[in-house]
Design an enzyme around this catalytic site. Structure first.
Site, PDB file in Angstrom:
ATOM      1  N   ASP A  13      30.529  35.227  50.263  1.00 46.39           N
ATOM      2  CA  ASP A  13      30.634  33.767  50.297  1.00 46.39           C
ATOM      3  C   ASP A  13      32.098  33.443  49.979  1.00 46.39           C
ATOM      4  O   ASP A  13      32.839  34.290  49.476  1.00 46.39           O
ATOM      5  CB  ASP A  13      29.689  33.168  49.246  1.00 46.39           C
ATOM      6  CG  ASP A  13      29.906  31.686  49.059  1.00 46.39           C
ATOM      7  OD1 ASP A  13      29.844  30.948  50.056  1.00 46.39           O
ATOM      8  OD2 ASP A  13      30.150  31.262  47.904  1.00 46.39           O
ATOM      9  N   ASP A  15      33.572  29.798  48.729  1.00 45.57           N
ATOM     10  CA  ASP A  15      33.776  28.869  47.615  1.00 45.57           C
ATOM     11  C   ASP A  15      32.976  29.298  46.390  1.00 45.57           C
ATOM     12  O   ASP A  15      31.753  29.367  46.440  1.00 45.57           O
ATOM     13  CB  ASP A  15      33.365  27.452  48.028  1.00 45.57           C
ATOM     14  CG  ASP A  15      34.145  26.966  49.240  1.00 45.57           C
ATOM     15  OD1 ASP A  15      35.376  26.998  49.183  1.00 45.57           O
ATOM     16  OD2 ASP A  15      33.515  26.565  50.236  1.00 45.57           O
ATOM     17  N   ASP A 169      27.632  33.130  44.740  1.00 41.77           N
ATOM     18  CA  ASP A 169      27.641  32.473  43.437  1.00 41.77           C
ATOM     19  C   ASP A 169      26.621  31.346  43.346  1.00 41.77           C
ATOM     20  O   ASP A 169      26.365  30.837  42.269  1.00 41.77           O
ATOM     21  CB  ASP A 169      29.029  31.883  43.150  1.00 41.77           C
ATOM     22  CG  ASP A 169      29.315  30.677  44.030  1.00 41.77           C
ATOM     23  OD1 ASP A 169      29.609  29.589  43.491  1.00 41.77           O
ATOM     24  OD2 ASP A 169      29.225  30.806  45.260  1.00 41.77           O
TER      25      ASP A 169
END
Length: 193
Positions: A13, A15, A169
């Site tokens: 991922d 961001d 995250d």
């Protein structure tokens, strides 16, 4: 650092995983909200982490009864954020894993951010050349939490989905990785431990 040697491909991922760009995304949403006369609560925003901008815009329009098309709202937020993308963003520890495996395994970025913005951020951070594939929310019909982003990453890398590991995250991204049939590493366990 050899914990991921058994996987044939790695997917990250963007961001909150590779780059700490979430504060800038929130700032862009705040500016958009000011222009359209509503507020974005920080806690609520964090609960949307990993959600593509258009999906967040749809939820905002519905939740707040806004008289604006979700795409118009999303396009404005993206334009504001894109204008901010020249800023410095902190590179997070997961990037070290990507650096370690660069040239050893195919690697992709699967993000809820638009591809053009993702590439700009990765280039600015000096990470773009590490990745073989960048799949943004604009490249799939069903973004996270649907598995499409990660499945497209695997397909473009020529990797079996069961042999991929995803670094994430956010809850939406973790759900997407599991739905894709991939192992997933929650990087927040390492970054905030």
């Amino acid at each position: 650092m050899n914990a991921y040697d058994d996987y044939s491909a790695l997917i990250f991922d963007l961001d909150g995983t590779l780059l700490d760009s979430m504060p800038a995304h929130y700032q862009a949403w705040q500016q958009t909200a000011d222009e359209y006369g509503f507020e974005v609560d920080l806690d609520w925003y964090h609960s949307r982490a990993g959600s593509p901008t258009l999906l967040t815009a749809k939820v905002l329009v519905e939740k707040l009864g806004l008289d604006v098309e979700p795409k118009t709202l999303a396009d404005r937020k993206n334009a504001i954020f894109n204008g901010m993308a020249d800023m410095d963003v902190m590179v997070l520890p997961a990037a070290e894993i990507a650096r370690h495996y660069h040239g050893k395994k195919p690697m992709a970025v699967g993000t809820g951010t638009l591809t053009e913005i993702a590439e700009k951020l990765l280039r600015k951070a000096g990470l773009l050349e590490l990745f073989d594939v960048i799949v943004g929310a604009d490249q799939v019909d069903n973004p996270k939490p649907a598995p499409d982003t990660f499945l497209k990453c695997a397909s473009l890398m020529g990797a079996e989905k069961a042999r991929c590991v995803v670094f994430e995250d956010a809850v939406f991204g973790i759900e997407a990785a599991k739905a894709a049939g991939m192992d997933v590493v929650d990087v927040t366990d390492r970054q905030h431990a």
